[in-house]
Design a protein around this motif. Structure first.
Motif, PDB file in Angstrom:
ATOM      1  N   SER A  47     105.671  43.023  21.993  1.00 20.13           N
ATOM      2  CA  SER A  47     104.553  42.393  22.702  1.00 20.13           C
ATOM      3  C   SER A  47     103.973  43.390  23.691  1.00 20.13           C
ATOM      4  O   SER A  47     104.688  44.229  24.244  1.00 20.13           O
ATOM      5  N   LEU A  48     102.663  43.292  23.894  1.00 23.82           N
ATOM      6  CA  LEU A  48     101.925  44.140  24.846  1.00 23.82           C
ATOM      7  C   LEU A  48     100.905  43.270  25.563  1.00 23.82           C
ATOM      8  O   LEU A  48     100.387  42.306  24.991  1.00 23.82           O
ATOM      9  N   GLU A  49     100.606  43.618  26.806  1.00 23.95           N
ATOM     10  CA  GLU A  49      99.576  42.891  27.550  1.00 23.95           C
ATOM     11  C   GLU A  49      98.320  43.734  27.652  1.00 23.95           C
ATOM     12  O   GLU A  49      98.371  44.951  27.861  1.00 23.95           O
ATOM     13  N   LEU A  50      97.171  43.077  27.524  1.00 26.17           N
ATOM     14  CA  LEU A  50      95.867  43.722  27.633  1.00 26.17           C
ATOM     15  C   LEU A  50      95.024  42.928  28.620  1.00 26.17           C
ATOM     16  O   LEU A  50      94.960  41.701  28.537  1.00 26.17           O
ATOM     17  N   THR A  51      94.395  43.634  29.586  1.00 28.06           N
ATOM     18  CA  THR A  51      93.532  42.979  30.568  1.00 28.06           C
ATOM     19  C   THR A  51      92.170  43.644  30.550  1.00 28.06           C
ATOM     20  O   THR A  51      92.067  44.870  30.678  1.00 28.06           O
ATOM     21  N   LEU A  52      91.118  42.870  30.387  1.00 27.83           N
ATOM     22  CA  LEU A  52      89.751  43.376  30.377  1.00 27.83           C
ATOM     23  C   LEU A  52      89.072  43.028  31.693  1.00 27.83           C
ATOM     24  O   LEU A  52      89.045  41.869  32.088  1.00 27.83           O
ATOM     25  N   GLU A  53      88.537  44.048  32.352  1.00 28.26           N
ATOM     26  CA  GLU A  53      87.916  43.832  33.657  1.00 28.26           C
ATOM     27  C   GLU A  53      86.398  43.719  33.596  1.00 28.26           C
ATOM     28  O   GLU A  53      85.768  43.297  34.544  1.00 28.26           O
ATOM     29  N   ARG A  54      85.808  44.100  32.475  1.00 31.37           N
ATOM     30  CA  ARG A  54      84.358  44.078  32.364  1.00 31.37           C
ATOM     31  C   ARG A  54      83.941  42.998  31.372  1.00 31.37           C
ATOM     32  O   ARG A  54      84.523  42.893  30.290  1.00 31.37           O
ATOM     33  N   VAL A  55      82.922  42.217  31.726  1.00 24.62           N
ATOM     34  CA  VAL A  55      82.534  41.093  30.866  1.00 24.62           C
ATOM     35  C   VAL A  55      81.436  41.508  29.894  1.00 24.62           C
ATOM     36  O   VAL A  55      80.693  42.467  30.126  1.00 24.62           O
ATOM     37  N   ASN A  56      81.361  40.745  28.787  1.00 27.92           N
ATOM     38  CA  ASN A  56      80.300  40.921  27.782  1.00 27.92           C
ATOM     39  C   ASN A  56      80.188  42.360  27.296  1.00 27.92           C
ATOM     40  O   ASN A  56      79.091  42.861  27.040  1.00 27.92           O
ATOM     41  N   GLU A  57      81.309  43.033  27.176  1.00 33.33           N
ATOM     42  CA  GLU A  57      81.346  44.416  26.708  1.00 33.33           C
ATOM     43  C   GLU A  57      82.357  44.506  25.569  1.00 33.33           C
ATOM     44  O   GLU A  57      83.556  44.639  25.809  1.00 33.33           O
ATOM     45  N   PRO A  58      81.911  44.414  24.311  1.00 33.99           N
ATOM     46  CA  PRO A  58      82.849  44.439  23.183  1.00 33.99           C
ATOM     47  C   PRO A  58      83.654  45.745  23.141  1.00 33.99           C
ATOM     48  O   PRO A  58      83.100  46.833  23.323  1.00 33.99           O
ATOM     49  N   ARG A  59      84.950  45.620  22.909  1.00 30.49           N
ATOM     50  CA  ARG A  59      85.842  46.771  22.811  1.00 30.49           C
ATOM     51  C   ARG A  59      86.762  46.579  21.606  1.00 30.49           C
ATOM     52  O   ARG A  59      87.243  45.482  21.353  1.00 30.49           O
ATOM     53  N   ARG A  60      87.017  47.669  20.865  1.00 33.53           N
ATOM     54  CA  ARG A  60      87.817  47.618  19.642  1.00 33.53           C
ATOM     55  C   ARG A  60      89.194  48.231  19.892  1.00 33.53           C
ATOM     56  O   ARG A  60      89.308  49.342  20.435  1.00 33.53           O
ATOM     57  N   PHE A  61      90.217  47.500  19.460  1.00 35.77           N
ATOM     58  CA  PHE A  61      91.597  47.933  19.641  1.00 35.77           C
ATOM     59  C   PHE A  61      92.330  47.879  18.306  1.00 35.77           C
ATOM     60  O   PHE A  61      91.920  47.188  17.370  1.00 35.77           O
ATOM     61  N   ARG A  62      93.434  48.603  18.260  1.00 35.11           N
ATOM     62  CA  ARG A  62      94.334  48.509  17.115  1.00 35.11           C
ATOM     63  C   ARG A  62      95.760  48.784  17.588  1.00 35.11           C
ATOM     64  O   ARG A  62      95.973  49.351  18.668  1.00 35.11           O
TER      65      ARG A  62
END
Length: 506
Positions: free
Chosen positions: A155-170
């Motif tokens: 398991s990993l935690e991800l936190t996004l601080e900027r709104v309405n900004e699509p970001r791609r992860f893998r």
């Protein structure tokens, strides 16, 4: 008209996101000259004006882009694509399973990414890497890692601080005995902003519905009111406290049913105190207690709110926010796309301060250059690109640019009569040596917008701040640092519109 003086020393080169060391500042008093070298401010007894050299000592550019931390990364197709499991257990599978969780989380709300990985033949745990795809390429960069447990779970935690900004992860698994390196299919995340709900406040005969205590900058917000009893020709006014005084910002007639709606301004980042004033014929005006509304950015500002420094802290040096600041741009030696990047940087200044800018066209002026008189007839603010030969030693090795304000000589005051040092001119000059090093636009890497925001920050009254690399006003430009930190915003609020109009002292 005195020229803008340019005797400030320049910062030496610095590593990425590491504040450059500045020469020790000294203070001296002469019979006819007072010099404050922290901002290289010079007051001449023979002159009626106060001249200011670049407020920064030169923004340092890192000599080379630092590689991201963690393991090596590759292009989007550089690893065997993984697939999601639909049946079976993880331990007996040769595939990677990922449960991404909520891909539209609230801003700042952690998302837990869970998954299971094939267990290698030696039963050892495996490294699991969370990677993000760069917005302008197919390259994947390392973000964080963890290890699988004995059954292959992770398991990993991800936190996004900027709104309405699509970001791609893998997710990528490291190679292990009997188990090849494998990468999952990409997943796109975009955070959303959910403000606190409206606040209903009831007074005798009056009910008001206020927005939440925090609202997104630029969002549409209103105050809705209802009077318990009808009043003849009643009107409602929204007022904001500015420099200790109440100023009208919106008005509305009250309907026959006692209802009214008032637009609450959110055009720039600020901490506002508001109240509603209701007046009617033959009735004394009613003024409600103040309510706080804070306009916040669409990200969580990094660093410490106290990490800022002002060119003139006492009295505060700032522009008059009640008049637009005219500006011209000298693009003779600028790279392609420079003018749109200037506009983007000024939009960020406006959003943080409320200051307005009015473009007046091109110019051949180079602020701070040898023999170049800074004439207010040209524009209030001039932004230019120049080579080191033009800048009289202000561009030593590694110095990306300079910027600073000039203060009006006469005394000025805010609406409450408190003294203000009024900025009436400013300049920014970017070193052409680094035209190819600065990436056009904003975003990842060393960007031109970030450099311009930093130097214009000096022109509106901010100094360098050391000890907090999260601030854009740090002496060294940072990789991907193209937004204001918490300290930057606190300083910009002090030199912005919240202080009210600046007028000559009586």
């Amino acid at each position: 008209m005195s020229a803008m003086r340019s005797s400030a020393p320049a910062c030496p080169p610095a590593a990425a996101r590491t504040p450059a060391r500045r020469p020790a500042h000294h203070r001296r008093v002469l019979a006819a000259t007072v010099a404050l070298t922290a901002a290289t401010v010079v007051l001449s007894a023979a002159s009626a004006e106060l001249g200011v050299a670049p407020a920064d000592a030169g923004l340092a550019l890192p000599p080379a882009a630092a590689p991201p931390p963690g393991p090596a990364v590759g292009p989007v197709d550089g690893h065997l694509p993984g697939q999601l499991l639909t049946d079976g257990d993880a331990q007996g599978s040769t595939r990677l399973q990922v449960n991404w969780g909520n891909q539209t989380p609230l801003q700042g709300q952690p998302v837990t990414i869970r998954g299971s990985a094939p267990v290698p033949s030696n039963r050892a745990s495996r490294w699991v890497y969370l990677e993000e795809q760069a917005t302008d390429s197919k390259v994947w960069g390392y973000l964080k890692d963890t290890r699988t447990d004995a059954t292959g779970q992770f398991s990993l935690e991800l936190t996004l601080e900027r709104v309405n900004e699509p970001r791609r992860f893998r997710i990528r698994l490291d190679k292990a005995p009997g188990a090849p390196s494998v990468a999952s299919a990409p997943a796109t995340f975009s955070a959303v902003w959910k403000p606190a709900g409206p606040r209903t406040v009831t007074y005798p005969g009056l009910t008001l519905v206020w927005p939440g205590a925090e609202v997104l900058v630029g969002s549409t917000q209103v105050v809705v009111g209802t009077l318990a009893t009808g009043l003849t020709r009643a009107s409602a006014t929204l007022q904001r406290q500015v420099a200790g005084q109440w100023a009208d910002v919106a008005s509305s007639p009250v309907t026959g049913l006692g209802a009214f709606t008032l637009d609450l301004p959110t055009t720039y980042l600020s901490h506002g105190e508001f109240r509603v004033r209701v007046a009617a014929n033959g009735t004394a005006a009613v003024e409600t207690p103040a309510q706080s509304v804070v306009a916040v950015p669409d990200y969580t500002p990094a660093g410490r709110a106290g990490s800022y420094a002002l060119v003139s802290p006492s009295p505060v040096g700032r522009w008059n926010p009640c008049a637009p600041i005219s500006y011209r741009v000298n693009t003779a030696k600028a790279p392609p796309g420079a003018l749109p990047d200037v506009r983007t940087a000024l939009e960020q200044i406006t959003q943080a301060t409320g200051l307005r800018f009015d473009y007046r066209g091109p110019t051949d002026v180079v602020p701070f250059a040898a023999g170049n008189t800074f004439d207010p007839a040209v524009a209030d603010l001039v932004i230019a690109w120049a080579d080191p030969a033009q800048m009289r030693g202000l561009f030593p090795a590694g110095t990306l640019g300079v910027g600073g304000p000039e203060f009006r000589a006469g005394a000025a005051v805010d609406p409450a009569g408190r003294p203000v040092r009024q900025i009436y001119q400013g300049g920014v000059t970017i070193n052409t040596t680094f035209n190819k090093d600065l990436k056009p636009g904003a975003g990842e890497g060393l960007t031109r917008v970030a450099a311009l925001m930093h130097e214009i920050g000096h022109a509106v009254g901010l100094m360098h701040v050391t000890g907090d690399e999260a601030q854009l006003m740090s002496p060294s430009i940072g990789y991907g640092l193209d937004r204001w930190g918490a300290g930057d915003l606190a300083g910009l609020e002090l030199v912005g519109s919240g202080g009210g109009c600046v007028t000559p002292a009586a």
